[in-house]
Write a protein that holds these residues in place. Structure first.
Motif, mmCIF file in Angstrom:
data_model
loop_
_atom_site.group_PDB
_atom_site.id
_atom_site.type_symbol
_atom_site.label_atom_id
_atom_site.label_comp_id
_atom_site.label_asym_id
_atom_site.label_seq_id
_atom_site.Cartn_x
_atom_site.Cartn_y
_atom_site.Cartn_z
ATOM 1 N N VAL B 144 -53.366 -8.305 -17.840
ATOM 2 C CA VAL B 144 -53.864 -9.422 -18.645
ATOM 3 C C VAL B 144 -53.849 -9.027 -20.121
ATOM 4 O O VAL B 144 -53.409 -9.795 -20.977
ATOM 5 N N LEU B 145 -54.286 -7.810 -20.414
ATOM 6 C CA LEU B 145 -54.355 -7.371 -21.817
ATOM 7 C C LEU B 145 -52.970 -7.175 -22.425
ATOM 8 O O LEU B 145 -52.800 -7.269 -23.641
ATOM 9 N N ASP B 146 -51.956 -6.930 -21.582
ATOM 10 C CA ASP B 146 -50.574 -6.880 -22.095
ATOM 11 C C ASP B 146 -50.186 -8.248 -22.644
ATOM 12 O O ASP B 146 -49.524 -8.351 -23.688
ATOM 13 N N SER B 183 -62.665 2.724 -22.237
ATOM 14 C CA SER B 183 -62.429 1.842 -23.397
ATOM 15 C C SER B 183 -61.022 1.994 -23.979
ATOM 16 O O SER B 183 -60.577 1.144 -24.749
ATOM 17 N N SER B 184 -60.311 3.049 -23.584
ATOM 18 C CA SER B 184 -58.941 3.225 -24.099
ATOM 19 C C SER B 184 -58.026 2.085 -23.658
ATOM 20 O O SER B 184 -56.968 1.855 -24.254
ATOM 21 N N VAL B 185 -58.425 1.375 -22.622
ATOM 22 C CA VAL B 185 -57.671 0.193 -22.185
ATOM 23 C C VAL B 185 -57.538 -0.800 -23.343
ATOM 24 O O VAL B 185 -56.530 -1.489 -23.492
ATOM 25 N N ILE B 186 -58.566 -0.836 -24.185
ATOM 26 C CA ILE B 186 -58.558 -1.698 -25.366
ATOM 27 C C ILE B 186 -57.939 -0.949 -26.554
ATOM 28 O O ILE B 186 -57.028 -1.459 -27.211
ATOM 29 N N SER B 188 -55.941 1.455 -26.848
ATOM 30 C CA SER B 188 -54.518 1.832 -26.769
ATOM 31 C C SER B 188 -53.588 0.661 -27.069
ATOM 32 O O SER B 188 -52.371 0.832 -27.158
ATOM 33 N N ARG B 189 -54.136 -0.522 -27.176
ATOM 34 C CA ARG B 189 -53.304 -1.711 -27.492
ATOM 35 C C ARG B 189 -53.625 -2.133 -28.921
ATOM 36 O O ARG B 189 -54.684 -2.713 -29.176
ATOM 37 N N PRO B 190 -52.725 -1.853 -29.874
ATOM 38 C CA PRO B 190 -53.072 -1.991 -31.301
ATOM 39 C C PRO B 190 -53.588 -3.374 -31.710
ATOM 40 O O PRO B 190 -54.569 -3.472 -32.463
ATOM 41 N N HIS B 191 -52.954 -4.445 -31.224
ATOM 42 C CA HIS B 191 -53.394 -5.778 -31.677
ATOM 43 C C HIS B 191 -54.678 -6.187 -30.993
ATOM 44 O O HIS B 191 -55.558 -6.798 -31.617
ATOM 45 N N VAL B 192 -54.828 -5.844 -29.704
ATOM 46 C CA VAL B 192 -56.090 -6.126 -29.006
ATOM 47 C C VAL B 192 -57.211 -5.337 -29.672
ATOM 48 O O VAL B 192 -58.309 -5.850 -29.898
ATOM 49 N N ASN B 193 -56.936 -4.085 -30.013
ATOM 50 C CA ASN B 193 -57.942 -3.238 -30.656
ATOM 51 C C ASN B 193 -58.374 -3.818 -32.008
ATOM 52 O O ASN B 193 -59.573 -3.885 -32.303
ATOM 53 N N ALA B 194 -57.396 -4.251 -32.805
ATOM 54 C CA ALA B 194 -57.706 -4.828 -34.122
ATOM 55 C C ALA B 194 -58.535 -6.095 -33.957
ATOM 56 O O ALA B 194 -59.497 -6.338 -34.699
ATOM 57 N N TRP B 195 -58.192 -6.904 -32.958
ATOM 58 C CA TRP B 195 -58.941 -8.128 -32.654
ATOM 59 C C TRP B 195 -60.365 -7.784 -32.259
ATOM 60 O O TRP B 195 -61.327 -8.359 -32.782
ATOM 61 N N TRP B 196 -60.529 -6.776 -31.405
ATOM 62 C CA TRP B 196 -61.880 -6.390 -30.965
ATOM 63 C C TRP B 196 -62.695 -5.868 -32.151
ATOM 64 O O TRP B 196 -63.864 -6.249 -32.320
ATOM 65 N N LYS B 197 -62.071 -5.042 -33.002
ATOM 66 C CA LYS B 197 -62.789 -4.514 -34.167
ATOM 67 C C LYS B 197 -63.278 -5.672 -35.038
ATOM 68 O O LYS B 197 -64.400 -5.657 -35.542
ATOM 69 N N ASP B 198 -62.433 -6.660 -35.207
ATOM 70 C CA ASP B 198 -62.774 -7.815 -36.036
ATOM 71 C C ASP B 198 -63.931 -8.609 -35.412
ATOM 72 O O ASP B 198 -64.977 -8.818 -36.051
ATOM 73 N N ILE B 199 -63.794 -9.017 -34.157
ATOM 74 C CA ILE B 199 -64.797 -9.923 -33.599
ATOM 75 C C ILE B 199 -66.108 -9.209 -33.292
ATOM 76 O O ILE B 199 -67.171 -9.835 -33.312
ATOM 77 N N SER B 200 -66.044 -7.897 -33.070
ATOM 78 C CA SER B 200 -67.285 -7.177 -32.766
ATOM 79 C C SER B 200 -68.061 -6.825 -34.027
ATOM 80 O O SER B 200 -69.246 -6.496 -33.951
ATOM 81 N N SER B 201 -67.405 -6.915 -35.177
ATOM 82 C CA SER B 201 -68.106 -6.580 -36.418
ATOM 83 C C SER B 201 -68.704 -7.816 -37.096
ATOM 84 O O SER B 201 -69.345 -7.714 -38.137
ATOM 85 N N ARG B 202 -68.505 -8.982 -36.501
ATOM 86 C CA ARG B 202 -69.156 -10.181 -37.028
ATOM 87 C C ARG B 202 -70.669 -9.981 -36.907
ATOM 88 O O ARG B 202 -71.143 -9.458 -35.886
ATOM 89 N N PRO B 203 -71.441 -10.389 -37.928
ATOM 90 C CA PRO B 203 -72.894 -10.171 -37.870
ATOM 91 C C PRO B 203 -73.535 -10.675 -36.573
ATOM 92 O O PRO B 203 -74.398 -10.016 -36.012
ATOM 93 N N ALA B 204 -73.099 -11.828 -36.087
ATOM 94 C CA ALA B 204 -73.683 -12.368 -34.855
ATOM 95 C C ALA B 204 -73.383 -11.449 -33.679
ATOM 96 O O ALA B 204 -74.247 -11.210 -32.818
#
Lengths: 215, 214
Positions: B144-146, B183-186, B188-204
């Motif tokens: 799915v993450l691919d 967590s390397s499942v996330i 190790s996938r550069p765009h998924v990782n960048a997306w996670w970094k972005d959405i997890s750093s939102r104040p909410a």
């Protein structure tokens, strides 16, 4: 350009087809053979990267996930045909609520039963009786809750037929038909009355006529 | 208070609703439940959610359940409060958000729920984890993450260039998952990782994660 729905023989695409017929929208169908693995062809995966059915094309827009697709057409054509979404914010919320119940509580056990009983033999797999029994028990518990709900409300979201009821039709037809489990529905008075009502809509007769199931 | 959420912050499904409320800056009350004594499996709770699951939700006279129906209701009713989480500017945009919400629910959630049960929930209750299930479900999640990797290589968020419920619905389970050894499942996938970094750093998202400590 006419709407195209891929995979009409199968259950999930029939959610979209039912919606289109209820809204009086013209469409064509394109056969996809799951048993031959046509859903894994590169051309198909370009349209639906997860390889599931249905895919629907509306002009330039390629849509997948049957429930999102049926909501799209119900909204796009909200001023024609049957109102399937509810009129007020509260009605719309109840429709969404019961579509999600179908997706998260009803569909998993009925899908597992469909796979084991109807598709496993065709794929050369042995039926897993343990899985069948577990999922029949799960589905029975869900239907008990539906029985309670439908004793208070003619349709799932209230007193109006909506996408929440429609979403159940294709797989329930497998249950009472080729799976031979009609007693699960008939033994529950309100579920039975609800099923008789929604399955006798002209849109379902039309769907079965133009898109016969694979078995 | 008009908006009431029956549930607990530790629950990922309750978390989905709380995150939506936090993103919209809406006032709400959490109505606690005595889960240890199965309050959610008895009346009066069953009249709010007949499946005996959490959360359940009230907004004045409106009573609904199913976390994704609740977030949709909130995003629709309070469209003009805080950010627009539904892509309301066109039917096409809303439908793309809807499509990826369905993907989260059917493709991502199924393996993820099983992984979190094995890796976090079971240990918390002193139940042994099943490594075979973990490996099987990680393989399914990986596939799915691919697809997500490909998708997120073309657009910043799942529904396009804007954050929406399609992204938000993934956050609660990922908060737990990123604390595990898998967590390397996330990452190790550069765009998924960048997306996670972005959405997890939102104040909410940060605020929700703080309340999700077992």
């Amino acid at each position: 350009m006419v709407v195209k729905v891929y995979g009409p023989a199968y259950a999930s695409p029939k959610r979209v087809i039912l919606c289109l017929i209820e809204k009086g929208v013209e469409f064509e169908t394109v056969h996809v053979d799951l048993l031959k693995g046509e859903n894994r062809d590169p051309e198909f995966l370009k349209m639906q990267p997860f390889g599931s059915l249905p895919v629907t094309q509306d002009g330039d827009l390629t849509l997948f996930e049957s429930r999102a697709t049926m909501r799209y057409f119900a909204e796009k054509y909200k001023s024609q045909g049957t109102d399937l979404l509810g009129k007020t914010l509260e009605e719309k919320a109840l429709v969404d609520n019961w579509i999600d119940v179908e997706a998260t509580s009803f569909n998993p056990p009925i899908y597992a039963l469909t796979f084991q009983i109807l598709f496993a033999p065709a794929l050369g797999l042995t039926k897993d009786e343990k899985v069948i029994q577990e999922n029949e028990e799960k589905l029975a518990k869900v239907l008990d809750i539906y029985e309670e709900r439908l004793s208070k409300s003619k349709y799932l979201a209230g007193d109006f037929f909506s996408l929440a009821d429609l979403s159940h039709i294709p797989f329930t037809q497998y249950l009472v038909g080729p799976m031979g489990k009609e007693p699960m529905v008939k033994s529950r008075k309100h579920v039975s009355a609800w099923w008789d009502d929604i399955s006798s809509r002209p849109s379902w007769a039309k769907t079965l006529q133009i898109c016969p199931p694979p078995m | 208070m008009a908006i009431k959420v029956h549930g607990i912050a530790l629950s990922t499904c309750t978390g989905r609703v709380l995150l939506c409320l936090l993103e919209k800056g809406l006032e709400y009350e959490i109505v606690p439940l005595d889960l240890a004594n199965s309050a959610h499996k008895k009346q009066p709770y069953l009249s709010l959610n007949p499946f005996g699951q959490i959360p359940a939700f009230e907004d004045g006279d409106v009573q609904i359940f199913e976390s994704r129906a609740i977030t949709k209701y909130l995003s629709r009713k309070y469209k003009d409060t805080g950010i627009d989480l539904l892509g309301s500017s066109s039917l096409t945009e809303t439908t793309i958000v809807d499509t990826w919400m369905e993907v989260e629910s059917h493709q991502y959630n199924v393996p993820m729920q099983k992984i979190i049960r094995q890796m976090i929930v079971n240990p918390a209750y002193g139940i042994a984890s099943d490594e075979k299930i973990i490996e099987e479900e990680l393989e399914k999640l990986g596939k799915v993450l691919d697809v997500y990797e490909e998708r997120l290589s073309k657009c910043k968020y799942l529904a396009g260039d804007f954050y929406s419920l399609a992204d938000l619905h993934h956050v609660p389970y990922l908060v737990y998952f990123m604390r595990t050894l898998k967590s390397s499942v996330i990452t190790s996938r550069p765009h998924v990782n960048a997306w996670w970094k972005d959405i997890s750093s939102r104040p909410a998202s940060v605020k929700l994660a703080e309340s999700m400590r077992i």
